[in-house]
Scaffold this active site. Structure first.
Site, PDB file in Angstrom:
ATOM      1  N   MET A  99       0.768  -1.290   0.120  1.00  0.00           N
ATOM      2  CA  MET A  99       0.075  -0.095  -0.018  1.00  0.00           C
ATOM      3  C   MET A  99       0.719   1.341  -0.164  1.00  0.00           C
ATOM      4  O   MET A  99       1.590   1.443   0.881  1.00  0.00           O
ATOM      5  CB  MET A  99      -0.647   0.055   1.135  1.00  0.00           C
ATOM      6  CG  MET A  99      -2.109  -1.052   1.266  1.00  0.00           C
ATOM      7  SD  MET A  99      -2.787  -1.241   2.661  1.00  0.00           S
ATOM      8  CE  MET A  99      -1.661  -2.029   3.887  1.00  0.00           C
ATOM      9  N   GLY A 187       1.778   4.262   4.358  1.00  0.00           N
ATOM     10  CA  GLY A 187       2.543   3.448   3.759  1.00  0.00           C
ATOM     11  C   GLY A 187       2.728   1.991   4.404  1.00  0.00           C
ATOM     12  O   GLY A 187       3.130   2.154   5.595  1.00  0.00           O
ATOM     13  N   SER A 188       2.353   1.006   4.074  1.00  0.00           N
ATOM     14  CA  SER A 188       2.452  -0.218   4.716  1.00  0.00           C
ATOM     15  C   SER A 188       2.394  -1.402   3.683  1.00  0.00           C
ATOM     16  O   SER A 188       2.274  -1.322   2.499  1.00  0.00           O
ATOM     17  CB  SER A 188       1.462  -0.252   5.755  1.00  0.00           C
ATOM     18  OG  SER A 188       0.202   0.278   5.128  1.00  0.00           O
ATOM     19  N   ARG A 189       2.283  -2.635   4.219  1.00  0.00           N
ATOM     20  CA  ARG A 189       1.804  -3.849   3.475  1.00  0.00           C
ATOM     21  C   ARG A 189       0.988  -4.894   4.166  1.00  0.00           C
ATOM     22  O   ARG A 189       0.911  -4.937   5.301  1.00  0.00           O
ATOM     23  CB  ARG A 189       2.919  -4.659   2.686  1.00  0.00           C
ATOM     24  CG  ARG A 189       3.733  -5.465   3.816  1.00  0.00           C
ATOM     25  CD  ARG A 189       4.970  -6.040   3.019  1.00  0.00           C
ATOM     26  NE  ARG A 189       4.793  -7.451   2.978  1.00  0.00           N
ATOM     27  CZ  ARG A 189       6.033  -7.777   2.476  1.00  0.00           C
ATOM     28  NH1 ARG A 189       7.121  -7.345   2.020  1.00  0.00           N
ATOM     29  NH2 ARG A 189       6.082  -9.196   2.363  1.00  0.00           N
TER      30      ARG A 189
END
Length: 218
Positions: A99, A187-189
């Site tokens: 993301m 911001g990440s996953r």
């Protein structure tokens, strides 16, 4: 479209700061358009980016049954067979969704069922696409047992910009697929660990949408 509850304070504070800086900009540089206009545009763009980050579009999921629902907006960056070492301790199919700060960052349950495991892990803030981010970054892990008896593990992973993971899942509760279980800021996953033999409907590079895209089928 609405705005996520996790962003209300940040959006309000950002609006106040931008309004104050805009007043200062106008007061001191209003007579010099070459300086005033670019600075004002930067302030407005910054405000827009903060507000769009916390947006929650109106979506209705049409997936059901054994469908695995995409838990987040983003891009599929990993599809591979790997060893899951925290809970299953065996081979699983890992699907990772990255993301960016421009994506919607609400996270949704990929299936309906019972929450069997919830654990938060403090950790580092490596970039979200780093191979070790899934095991070394700040993260949270949730496992759901589907009515079929199969279990799915999914993990929120913080990135270099993400500094707070919000998790609402609680062990022992019964949840419905496509409902919200958390949010990650900036911001990440998301990593999914699926049983071997799971039918996969996406490929690496696909742009996916939470609550809409069908990841696969149990």
């Amino acid at each position: 479209m609405t705005f996520h509850k996790e962003g209300h304070r940040i959006m309000a504070a950002t609006f106040v700061v931008v309004a104050l800086l805009s007043y200062i900009n106008f007061h001191y540089l209003g007579c010099c358009l070459l300086l005033f206009v670019p600075i004002q545009l930067i302030l407005f763009v910054f405000l827009f980016l903060i507000f769009q980050f916390f947006r929650i579009p109106n979506r209705t999921s049409t997936l059901s049954g054994n469908d695995i629902i995409c838990p987040a907006d983003g891009k599929v960056v990993v599809i591979e067979e790997t060893e899951e070492t925290e809970y299953f301790k065996d081979k699983r199919i890992q699907i990772s969704i990255f993301m960016s700060p421009l994506n919607v960052h609400a996270n949704y349950y990929p299936i309906s069922g019972n929450v069997n495991y919830v654990k938060y892990h403090p950790g580092k803030f490596l970039v979200a696409w780093h191979p070790k981010s899934s095991t070394e970054n700040e993260r949270s892990t949730v496992v759901i047992r589907h009515d079929s008896g199969k279990e799915i593990l999914f993990r929120q992973v913080a990135g270099a910009l993400a500094r707070r993971i919000c998790l609402y899942a609680e062990k022992g509760e019964t949840v419905k697929g496509a409902t919200e279980f958390g949010f990650i800021k900036f911001g990440s996953r998301i990593d999914l660990f699926l049983p071997l033999g799971t039918q996969i409907n996406v490929k690496i590079g696909d742009v996916v949408k939470g609550r809409i895209t069908k990841i696969g089928e149990l």
